[in-house]
Structures are given as C-alpha cells and as structure tokens.
Design a protein around this motif. Structure first.
Motif, mmCIF file in Angstrom:
data_model
loop_
_atom_site.group_PDB
_atom_site.id
_atom_site.type_symbol
_atom_site.label_atom_id
_atom_site.label_comp_id
_atom_site.label_asym_id
_atom_site.label_seq_id
_atom_site.Cartn_x
_atom_site.Cartn_y
_atom_site.Cartn_z
ATOM 1 N N ASP A 6 100.353 71.242 25.511
ATOM 2 C CA ASP A 6 99.100 71.942 25.789
ATOM 3 C C ASP A 6 98.520 72.506 24.491
ATOM 4 O O ASP A 6 99.130 73.356 23.847
ATOM 5 C CB ASP A 6 99.359 73.066 26.789
ATOM 6 N N LEU A 7 97.346 72.010 24.116
ATOM 7 C CA LEU A 7 96.626 72.530 22.949
ATOM 8 C C LEU A 7 95.297 73.156 23.372
ATOM 9 O O LEU A 7 94.379 73.285 22.569
ATOM 10 C CB LEU A 7 96.360 71.411 21.937
ATOM 11 N N VAL A 13 99.885 76.154 20.067
ATOM 12 C CA VAL A 13 100.543 74.936 20.526
ATOM 13 C C VAL A 13 101.621 75.343 21.513
ATOM 14 O O VAL A 13 102.463 76.187 21.207
ATOM 15 C CB VAL A 13 101.164 74.147 19.354
ATOM 16 N N SER A 14 101.571 74.740 22.700
ATOM 17 C CA SER A 14 102.557 75.020 23.729
ATOM 18 C C SER A 14 103.274 73.722 24.102
ATOM 19 O O SER A 14 102.636 72.727 24.432
ATOM 20 C CB SER A 14 101.872 75.598 24.975
ATOM 21 N N VAL A 15 104.604 73.758 24.037
ATOM 22 C CA VAL A 15 105.435 72.628 24.439
ATOM 23 C C VAL A 15 106.368 73.148 25.522
ATOM 24 O O VAL A 15 107.097 74.119 25.291
ATOM 25 C CB VAL A 15 106.263 72.059 23.270
ATOM 26 N N GLN A 16 106.321 72.519 26.676
ATOM 27 C CA GLN A 16 107.143 72.954 27.800
ATOM 28 C C GLN A 16 108.106 71.848 28.209
ATOM 29 O O GLN A 16 107.718 70.688 28.315
ATOM 30 C CB GLN A 16 106.242 73.319 28.976
ATOM 31 N N ARG A 17 109.356 72.222 28.420
ATOM 32 C CA ARG A 17 110.345 71.310 29.002
ATOM 33 C C ARG A 17 110.374 71.635 30.487
ATOM 34 O O ARG A 17 110.477 72.789 30.885
ATOM 35 C CB ARG A 17 111.714 71.566 28.364
ATOM 36 N N LEU A 18 110.282 70.572 31.328
ATOM 37 C CA LEU A 18 110.146 70.814 32.754
ATOM 38 C C LEU A 18 111.453 71.134 33.468
ATOM 39 O O LEU A 18 111.437 71.854 34.454
ATOM 40 C CB LEU A 18 109.444 69.634 33.427
ATOM 41 N N ALA A 19 112.574 70.588 33.033
ATOM 42 C CA ALA A 19 113.833 70.921 33.704
ATOM 43 C C ALA A 19 114.994 70.732 32.743
ATOM 44 O O ALA A 19 115.147 69.641 32.199
ATOM 45 C CB ALA A 19 114.022 70.061 34.947
ATOM 46 N N THR A 21 113.634 74.511 32.865
ATOM 47 C CA THR A 21 112.367 75.009 32.335
ATOM 48 C C THR A 21 112.569 75.825 31.063
ATOM 49 O O THR A 21 113.415 76.709 31.008
ATOM 50 C CB THR A 21 111.648 75.864 33.389
ATOM 51 N N ALA A 22 111.792 75.478 30.067
ATOM 52 C CA ALA A 22 111.773 76.223 28.807
ATOM 53 C C ALA A 22 110.421 75.970 28.158
ATOM 54 O O ALA A 22 109.801 74.934 28.396
ATOM 55 C CB ALA A 22 112.893 75.764 27.883
ATOM 56 N N GLU A 23 109.952 76.921 27.373
ATOM 57 C CA GLU A 23 108.657 76.750 26.719
ATOM 58 C C GLU A 23 108.694 77.352 25.333
ATOM 59 O O GLU A 23 109.305 78.392 25.109
ATOM 60 C CB GLU A 23 107.549 77.412 27.549
ATOM 61 N N VAL A 24 108.038 76.655 24.417
ATOM 62 C CA VAL A 24 107.844 77.159 23.069
ATOM 63 C C VAL A 24 106.336 77.262 22.861
ATOM 64 O O VAL A 24 105.618 76.272 23.021
ATOM 65 C CB VAL A 24 108.472 76.213 22.020
ATOM 66 N N VAL A 25 105.870 78.452 22.546
ATOM 67 C CA VAL A 25 104.452 78.684 22.274
ATOM 68 C C VAL A 25 104.353 79.287 20.886
ATOM 69 O O VAL A 25 104.988 80.304 20.604
ATOM 70 C CB VAL A 25 103.823 79.638 23.316
ATOM 71 N N VAL A 26 103.566 78.632 20.027
ATOM 72 C CA VAL A 26 103.452 79.081 18.639
ATOM 73 C C VAL A 26 101.975 79.235 18.285
ATOM 74 O O VAL A 26 101.170 78.346 18.584
ATOM 75 C CB VAL A 26 104.134 78.079 17.683
ATOM 76 N N ALA A 27 101.638 80.339 17.653
ATOM 77 C CA ALA A 27 100.268 80.580 17.216
ATOM 78 C C ALA A 27 100.064 79.922 15.856
ATOM 79 O O ALA A 27 100.322 80.520 14.811
ATOM 80 C CB ALA A 27 99.986 82.081 17.140
ATOM 81 N N VAL A 28 99.659 78.656 15.890
ATOM 82 C CA VAL A 28 99.403 77.888 14.673
ATOM 83 C C VAL A 28 98.222 76.961 14.923
ATOM 84 O O VAL A 28 97.783 76.768 16.052
ATOM 85 C CB VAL A 28 100.629 77.026 14.253
ATOM 86 N N SER A 29 97.764 76.366 13.874
ATOM 87 C CA SER A 29 96.712 75.359 13.967
ATOM 88 C C SER A 29 97.220 74.170 14.770
ATOM 89 O O SER A 29 98.406 73.846 14.746
ATOM 90 C CB SER A 29 96.326 74.906 12.556
ATOM 91 N N HIS A 30 96.324 73.502 15.461
ATOM 92 C CA HIS A 30 96.706 72.308 16.217
ATOM 93 C C HIS A 30 97.233 71.207 15.302
ATOM 94 O O HIS A 30 97.961 70.327 15.753
ATOM 95 C CB HIS A 30 95.528 71.808 17.050
ATOM 96 N N ARG A 35 105.042 69.364 14.294
ATOM 97 C CA ARG A 35 106.134 70.217 13.812
ATOM 98 C C ARG A 35 106.648 71.108 14.933
ATOM 99 O O ARG A 35 107.856 71.285 15.104
ATOM 100 C CB ARG A 35 105.695 71.069 12.627
ATOM 101 N N VAL A 36 105.736 71.661 15.731
ATOM 102 C CA VAL A 36 106.136 72.528 16.838
ATOM 103 C C VAL A 36 106.951 71.734 17.862
ATOM 104 O O VAL A 36 107.977 72.219 18.367
ATOM 105 C CB VAL A 36 104.907 73.192 17.502
ATOM 106 N N ILE A 37 106.530 70.517 18.163
ATOM 107 C CA ILE A 37 107.281 69.666 19.090
ATOM 108 C C ILE A 37 108.679 69.392 18.535
ATOM 109 O O ILE A 37 109.679 69.514 19.252
ATOM 110 C CB ILE A 37 106.532 68.346 19.368
ATOM 111 N N ALA A 38 108.757 69.030 17.262
ATOM 112 C CA ALA A 38 110.054 68.754 16.638
ATOM 113 C C ALA A 38 110.954 69.988 16.668
ATOM 114 O O ALA A 38 112.151 69.894 16.976
ATOM 115 C CB ALA A 38 109.855 68.271 15.201
ATOM 116 N N ASP A 39 110.386 71.149 16.371
ATOM 117 C CA ASP A 39 111.158 72.393 16.396
ATOM 118 C C ASP A 39 111.644 72.712 17.811
ATOM 119 O O ASP A 39 112.776 73.163 18.000
ATOM 120 C CB ASP A 39 110.331 73.560 15.855
ATOM 121 N N ALA A 40 110.787 72.484 18.811
ATOM 122 C CA ALA A 40 111.170 72.748 20.206
ATOM 123 C C ALA A 40 112.318 71.838 20.619
ATOM 124 O O ALA A 40 113.300 72.298 21.216
ATOM 125 C CB ALA A 40 109.976 72.552 21.135
#
Length: 124
Positions: A6-7, A13-19, A21-30, A35-40
C-alpha cells in the motif's frame, strides 16, 4: 505467504503479511518501497521466493504512487510467477480471501486514478 503493498498515503510505505498477520509501515518516500519490502521480508525471516501472491492497493491514490505500487506488484508477479490482485485502500483482506482472489487473478494489475492525469499541464 501473501503480501499486501500500500502506497496510498503520501510518503508512507506499508507492507502487510496476511498470515500470520504482520505489518511494516515506514514514513519514507515511495521511491524507497523496494527497500521497505526487503526489510519487512528480512524481519519476518522470509525471502522473495516465499511470497505466493501479492495484493496491491491500485487506487484511488496519488498518480505517481499508484503507478509505482502497481509496477512493483506486476514486476514481482512476473519475476516470481505469482498471482497479483488489485485492491482498494479500505478493502479488508484475509489469507482465505487472498487465496480465492489469486485463483481468479489476471497477469497484471492496472492503477485506478481519481481523475485524468495532468501530465504536461501547467499547475493551476
């Protein structure tokens, strides 16, 4: 594992794992989305090949953000041969819903825009 990208929020940038459930939300440029996906994935002990399908918020959102999000999701689906589905920002997804949607998914997702693009038009 199924992901939701979700951008739709400016500079987030928000990356959510569905099961499970976990979410990583980072306040950065799109521009930092990959990088956010890789970090998640690293945080969850997963690799790109572990993703079985990807959902992407395809609109309505900022013009560039929806293009970036759908491009990432479509490229991911192509490279890893996984289904991709477009979702709305307020759509609730569970793993069961995602599996069902993936069975009927197309090969790519198009962005949905709130209005006509103003590329090349002078700012008002």
């Amino acid at each position: 594992m199924y992901l939701r990208l979700d951008l739709s929020v400016r500079n987030q940038v928000s990356v959510q794992r569905l099961a499970p459930t976990a979410e990583v939300v980072v306040a950065v440029s799109h521009a930092e989305a990959l990088r956010v996906i890789a970090d998640a994935l690293e945080q969850w002990g997963a690799e790109p090949k572990d993703v079985q399908g990807i959902a992407v918020v395809a609109g309505v959102g900022a013009f560039t953000a929806t293009r970036v999000a759908t491009t990432i999701a479509n490229a991911w689906a192509y490279v890893f041969t996984v289904p991709v589905v477009g979702v709305q920002v307020d759509e609730v997804l569970t793993e069961a819903i995602m599996i069902e949607r993936c069975q009927n998914s197309s090969r790519f997702v198009s962005a949905t825009y709130s209005g006509a693009p103003a590329i090349g038009k002078p700012a008002a």
